[in-house]
Design a protein around this motif. Structure first.
Motif, PDB file in Angstrom:
ATOM      1  N   GLU A  86       0.835  -1.206   0.000  1.00  0.00           N
ATOM      2  CA  GLU A  86       0.000   0.000   0.000  1.00  0.00           C
ATOM      3  C   GLU A  86       0.867   1.252   0.000  1.00  0.00           C
ATOM      4  O   GLU A  86       1.844   1.323   0.735  1.00  0.00           O
ATOM      5  CB  GLU A  86      -0.890  -0.023   1.247  1.00  0.00           C
ATOM      6  CG  GLU A  86      -1.954   1.035   1.232  1.00  0.00           C
ATOM      7  CD  GLU A  86      -3.327   0.436   0.936  1.00  0.00           C
ATOM      8  OE1 GLU A  86      -4.295   1.110   1.199  1.00  0.00           O
ATOM      9  OE2 GLU A  86      -3.405  -0.695   0.454  1.00  0.00           O
ATOM     10  N   ARG A  87       0.493   2.219  -0.812  1.00  0.00           N
ATOM     11  CA  ARG A  87       1.274   3.458  -0.829  1.00  0.00           C
ATOM     12  C   ARG A  87       0.627   4.491   0.086  1.00  0.00           C
ATOM     13  O   ARG A  87      -0.568   4.452   0.326  1.00  0.00           O
ATOM     14  CB  ARG A  87       1.315   4.028  -2.244  1.00  0.00           C
ATOM     15  CG  ARG A  87       2.173   3.244  -3.173  1.00  0.00           C
ATOM     16  CD  ARG A  87       1.874   3.635  -4.605  1.00  0.00           C
ATOM     17  NE  ARG A  87       2.133   2.497  -5.477  1.00  0.00           N
ATOM     18  CZ  ARG A  87       3.318   2.223  -5.985  1.00  0.00           C
ATOM     19  NH1 ARG A  87       4.341   2.999  -5.734  1.00  0.00           N
ATOM     20  NH2 ARG A  87       3.495   1.183  -6.767  1.00  0.00           N
ATOM     21  N   SER A  88       1.438   5.431   0.536  1.00  0.00           N
ATOM     22  CA  SER A  88       0.881   6.500   1.374  1.00  0.00           C
ATOM     23  C   SER A  88       0.149   7.497   0.475  1.00  0.00           C
ATOM     24  O   SER A  88       0.274   7.451  -0.746  1.00  0.00           O
ATOM     25  CB  SER A  88       2.009   7.196   2.113  1.00  0.00           C
ATOM     26  OG  SER A  88       2.788   7.910   1.191  1.00  0.00           O
ATOM     27  N   ASP A  94       1.702  11.890  -5.632  1.00  0.00           N
ATOM     28  CA  ASP A  94       2.897  12.163  -6.418  1.00  0.00           C
ATOM     29  C   ASP A  94       2.877  11.416  -7.743  1.00  0.00           C
ATOM     30  O   ASP A  94       3.270  11.938  -8.783  1.00  0.00           O
ATOM     31  CB  ASP A  94       4.115  11.756  -5.585  1.00  0.00           C
ATOM     32  CG  ASP A  94       5.348  12.489  -6.047  1.00  0.00           C
ATOM     33  OD1 ASP A  94       5.182  13.643  -6.480  1.00  0.00           O
ATOM     34  OD2 ASP A  94       6.442  11.910  -5.987  1.00  0.00           O
ATOM     35  N   MET A  95       2.378  10.169  -7.681  1.00  0.00           N
ATOM     36  CA  MET A  95       2.362   9.329  -8.871  1.00  0.00           C
ATOM     37  C   MET A  95       1.491   9.903  -9.972  1.00  0.00           C
ATOM     38  O   MET A  95       1.818   9.813 -11.151  1.00  0.00           O
ATOM     39  CB  MET A  95       1.831   7.943  -8.511  1.00  0.00           C
ATOM     40  CG  MET A  95       2.900   6.922  -8.320  1.00  0.00           C
ATOM     41  SD  MET A  95       2.181   5.433  -7.693  1.00  0.00           S
ATOM     42  CE  MET A  95       1.446   4.742  -9.136  1.00  0.00           C
ATOM     43  N   VAL A  96       0.338  10.460  -9.579  1.00  0.00           N
ATOM     44  CA  VAL A  96      -0.563  10.990 -10.598  1.00  0.00           C
ATOM     45  C   VAL A  96      -0.378  12.492 -10.814  1.00  0.00           C
ATOM     46  O   VAL A  96      -1.117  13.119 -11.551  1.00  0.00           O
ATOM     47  CB  VAL A  96      -2.048  10.683 -10.268  1.00  0.00           C
ATOM     48  CG1 VAL A  96      -2.341   9.228 -10.491  1.00  0.00           C
ATOM     49  CG2 VAL A  96      -2.387  11.097  -8.869  1.00  0.00           C
ATOM     50  N   LEU A 100      -0.914  17.704  -2.278  1.00  0.00           N
ATOM     51  CA  LEU A 100      -1.840  17.688  -1.137  1.00  0.00           C
ATOM     52  C   LEU A 100      -2.189  19.125  -0.759  1.00  0.00           C
ATOM     53  O   LEU A 100      -1.432  20.048  -1.083  1.00  0.00           O
ATOM     54  CB  LEU A 100      -1.184  16.962   0.039  1.00  0.00           C
ATOM     55  CG  LEU A 100      -0.894  15.485  -0.220  1.00  0.00           C
ATOM     56  CD1 LEU A 100      -0.287  14.853   0.994  1.00  0.00           C
ATOM     57  CD2 LEU A 100      -2.167  14.748  -0.622  1.00  0.00           C
ATOM     58  N   PRO A 101      -3.350  19.309  -0.067  1.00  0.00           N
ATOM     59  CA  PRO A 101      -3.806  20.679   0.240  1.00  0.00           C
ATOM     60  C   PRO A 101      -2.759  21.519   0.980  1.00  0.00           C
ATOM     61  O   PRO A 101      -2.650  22.726   0.748  1.00  0.00           O
ATOM     62  CB  PRO A 101      -5.022  20.453   1.132  1.00  0.00           C
ATOM     63  CG  PRO A 101      -5.503  19.100   0.788  1.00  0.00           C
ATOM     64  CD  PRO A 101      -4.322  18.304   0.344  1.00  0.00           C
ATOM     65  N   HIS A 102      -1.974  20.876   1.875  1.00  0.00           N
ATOM     66  CA  HIS A 102      -1.032  21.685   2.650  1.00  0.00           C
ATOM     67  C   HIS A 102       0.350  21.801   1.993  1.00  0.00           C
ATOM     68  O   HIS A 102       1.243  22.423   2.537  1.00  0.00           O
ATOM     69  CB  HIS A 102      -0.902  21.141   4.073  1.00  0.00           C
ATOM     70  CG  HIS A 102      -0.634  19.658   4.102  1.00  0.00           C
ATOM     71  ND1 HIS A 102       0.584  19.145   3.768  1.00  0.00           N
ATOM     72  CD2 HIS A 102      -1.450  18.612   4.397  1.00  0.00           C
ATOM     73  CE1 HIS A 102       0.525  17.816   3.873  1.00  0.00           C
ATOM     74  NE2 HIS A 102      -0.700  17.467   4.241  1.00  0.00           N
ATOM     75  N   ASP A 103       0.520  21.183   0.829  1.00  0.00           N
ATOM     76  CA  ASP A 103       1.809  21.308   0.129  1.00  0.00           C
ATOM     77  C   ASP A 103       1.953  22.697  -0.478  1.00  0.00           C
ATOM     78  O   ASP A 103       0.955  23.302  -0.872  1.00  0.00           O
ATOM     79  CB  ASP A 103       1.881  20.282  -1.008  1.00  0.00           C
ATOM     80  CG  ASP A 103       2.374  18.955  -0.502  1.00  0.00           C
ATOM     81  OD1 ASP A 103       2.821  18.915   0.653  1.00  0.00           O
ATOM     82  OD2 ASP A 103       2.286  17.962  -1.252  1.00  0.00           O
ATOM     83  N   PRO A 104       3.188  23.220  -0.527  1.00  0.00           N
ATOM     84  CA  PRO A 104       3.355  24.494  -1.232  1.00  0.00           C
ATOM     85  C   PRO A 104       3.085  24.317  -2.716  1.00  0.00           C
ATOM     86  O   PRO A 104       3.367  23.265  -3.281  1.00  0.00           O
ATOM     87  CB  PRO A 104       4.833  24.840  -0.985  1.00  0.00           C
ATOM     88  CG  PRO A 104       5.490  23.537  -0.664  1.00  0.00           C
ATOM     89  CD  PRO A 104       4.462  22.718   0.002  1.00  0.00           C
ATOM     90  N   LYS A 105       2.561  25.366  -3.334  1.00  0.00           N
ATOM     91  CA  LYS A 105       2.162  25.230  -4.730  1.00  0.00           C
ATOM     92  C   LYS A 105       3.329  25.307  -5.699  1.00  0.00           C
ATOM     93  O   LYS A 105       4.334  25.868  -5.390  1.00  0.00           O
ATOM     94  CB  LYS A 105       1.148  26.304  -5.081  1.00  0.00           C
ATOM     95  CG  LYS A 105      -0.214  25.840  -4.625  1.00  0.00           C
ATOM     96  CD  LYS A 105      -1.340  26.705  -5.144  1.00  0.00           C
ATOM     97  CE  LYS A 105      -2.643  26.145  -4.603  1.00  0.00           C
ATOM     98  NZ  LYS A 105      -3.691  27.134  -4.582  1.00  0.00           N
TER      99      LYS A 105
END
Lengths: 105, 274
Positions: A86-88, A94-96, A100-105
Motif C-alpha cells: 500500500e502506498r501512502s 505524487d504518482m498521478v 496535497l492541500p497543505h503542500d506548497p504550490k
C-alpha cells in the motif's frame, strides 16, 4: 564521413549503457568492452561486414545498445512499481501528479 | 448467524485444517531468487571456435544440464556481460540472450528446422500489419501511413502480392507466397530460426521481423509499428508508466535480444589480406 561520425555516436551510446550495468560502474571492469573495441577497429575501414551491406556493424551495435537499455529500463520500472504494498497518500498523489492541500504550490 | 460461524470454526479446528496456512492466507509463494554467488565472470575459449562462460572458474550450464557452449566470440562476451550485470540477485527472467542460447542447446520442445519454419509460415496469414482498423478512420489513416511502406518493401523484396484487409475478414496468403518465403527461411540456420521465432512471437508479425532482419527499420521502430494501435489509443486516453511503458521496454528487450542473437549467429569472419 557521415557514417563514421554516426558509428562513433552509436558506439559511445553503447559504452554508456555498458557502464551503467557493470557492477562497479566503471568501464575498465566490463569484460566485453575490449572485445567490442577490437571488433569495431577491425571494421573501421568498411563497416560492411563481408561486403554484405553498408552499416551492418552500426546496426548490430545499435541493436545491442537497445537490448541493454530496454533491459535496464525494464528493471528500473519493475523496481519502482512492482509489489510495493500500500502506498501512502503523498506517494499516490505524487504518482498521478497531484499535490496535497497543505503542500506548497 | 454468529452461532453458525462458531460452529464452522470448531469443525475446522477439529479437522485441523484451521492451522493450515494456505487455507486463510491468499499470498502467493514464489521460489526465492538465487543470490549472486560468484565474483568473476569470464569467457574461456577451448579451441576450434567454441567458447564457454565461467563463474569463478565453474562452467555455466543450461537448465538441461548441458554445458553452455557458444560458437561466436561476441555472443559469448555478451552473455558473460549479462551474467556480470546481475548485481545482488540473479534475475533469470531478464536474461533473454542466455535464455535463447539455452533453448537452442536444450531444445526442450524437440523441434527441428522444418517444424520451426512451418510454425513461422503460419504467422503470415495473421500478420499484425495486414489487418487495418475499420472503426476508427484516424487510426486507419495512421496505419496506412506507417504500415503500407513496410508491406510494399516486403512485396517487392520477395516478389509477392500480399494484400492487407480491413475489419475482421481473413487475409490468406497463397501457397506460392508461402513457398517463396519457405525457401528464404531455409537459408537460415537452426539457431537463427529459434531467434526469429522469438522476434516473431513478440512482434506478432513476421513481416516486421524480416524487415528488422534486413536492417530496413530499427528495433524501436519495429516495436512501435507492432504496438501502433496501443500507441494511438494512449495518445488519446493517457499513458500509464507501469503498464504501457513496461510493456514497451519488455518487448524491445526481447526483440533486440532475438535480433542480436540472429546477427551474431549468422556472421562468420573471413579476413582477406592484400
Amino acid at each position: 564521413m557521415m557514417s563514421q561520425t554516426n558509428a562513433f555516436f552509436v558506439i559511445r551510446q553503447l559504452l554508456s549503457e555498458l557502464r551503467k550495468i557493470t557492477p562497479t560502474q566503471k568501464l575498465k571492469h566490463s569484460i566485453i568492452v575490449p572485445h567490442i573495441l577490437n571488433q569495431c577497429r577491425k571494421y573501421k575501414v568498411t563497416d560492411a561486414q563481408l561486403c554484405k551491406k553498408r552499416g551492418e556493424m552500426i546496426f548490430l551495435v545499435n541493436t545491442y545498445r537497445c537490448y541493454l537499455e530496454s533491459t535496464r529500463r525494464y528493471k528500473e520500472l519493475l523496481e519502482k512499481y512492482h509489489s510495493k504494498g500500500e502506498r501512502s497518500i503523498e506517494q499516490t498523489a505524487d504518482m498521478v501528479g497531484f499535490k496535497l492541500p497543505h503542500d506548497p504550490k | 448467524m454468529n452461532r453458525s460461524i462458531v460452529h464452522y470454526q470448531s469443525v475446522l479446528s477439529t479437522l485441523k485444517i484451521y492451522n493450515y496456512p494456505l487455507f486463510f492466507q491468499s499470498t502467493r509463494k514464489y521460489p526465492a531468487t538465487p543470490k549472486r554467488f560468484y565474483r568473476k565472470v569470464d569467457v574461456i575459449s577451448n579451441g576450434n571456435n567454441s567458447y564457454e562462460i565461467t563463474l569463478d572458474k565453474k562452467k555455466v550450464k543450461t537448465p538441461g544440464g548441458n554445458v553452455l557452449k557458444l560458437y561466436n566470440e561476441t555472443l559469448a562476451f555478451a552473455i558473460a556481460t549479462e551474467w556480470d550485470a546481475q548485481k545482488d540477485i540473479i534475475q533469470r527472467s531478464s536474461m533473454h540472450l542466455t535464455a535463447l542460447c539455452n533453448t537452442v542447446i536444450d531444445n526442450p520442445n524437440k523441434t527441428d528446422k522444418h517444424s520451426l519454419i512451418t510454425n513461422l509460415l503460419n504467422f503470415l496469414d495473421t500478420d499484425t500489419v495486414l489487418y487495418y482498423s475499420d472503426e476508427d478512420n484516424e487510426l486507419y489513416k495512421l496505419q496506412l501511413k506507417e504500415w503500407m511502406p513496410i508491406l510494399d518493401w516486403f512485396n517487392e523484396k520477395f516478389q509477392t502480392n500480399i494484400n492487407p484487409v480491413r475489419g475482421i475478414s481473413f487475409s490468406c496468403c497463397s501457397e506460392d507466397v508461402k513457398q517463396i518465403f519457405e525457401h528464404y527461411l531455409n537459408s537460415y540456420s537452426f539457431p537463427c530460426l529459434h531467434g526469429l521465432t522469438l522476434a516473431v512471437e513478440n512482434l506478432k508479425s513476421i513481416i516486421l521481423s524480416v524487415c528488422c532482419l534486413n536492417q530496413k527499420i530499427s528495433i524501436e521502430k519495429a516495436v512501435l509499428l507492432s504496438r501502433l494501435e496501443e500507441e494511438y489509443q494512449t495518445e488519446n486516453w493517457g499513458r500509464i508508466e507501469w503498464s504501457h511503458d513496461l510493456n514497451l521496454v519488455d518487448l524491445q528487450s526481447r526483440v533486440s535480444a532475438a535480433l542480436t542473437f540472429i546477427h551474431l549467429n549468422s556472421e562468420f569472419n573471413v579476413v582477406k589480406t592484400m
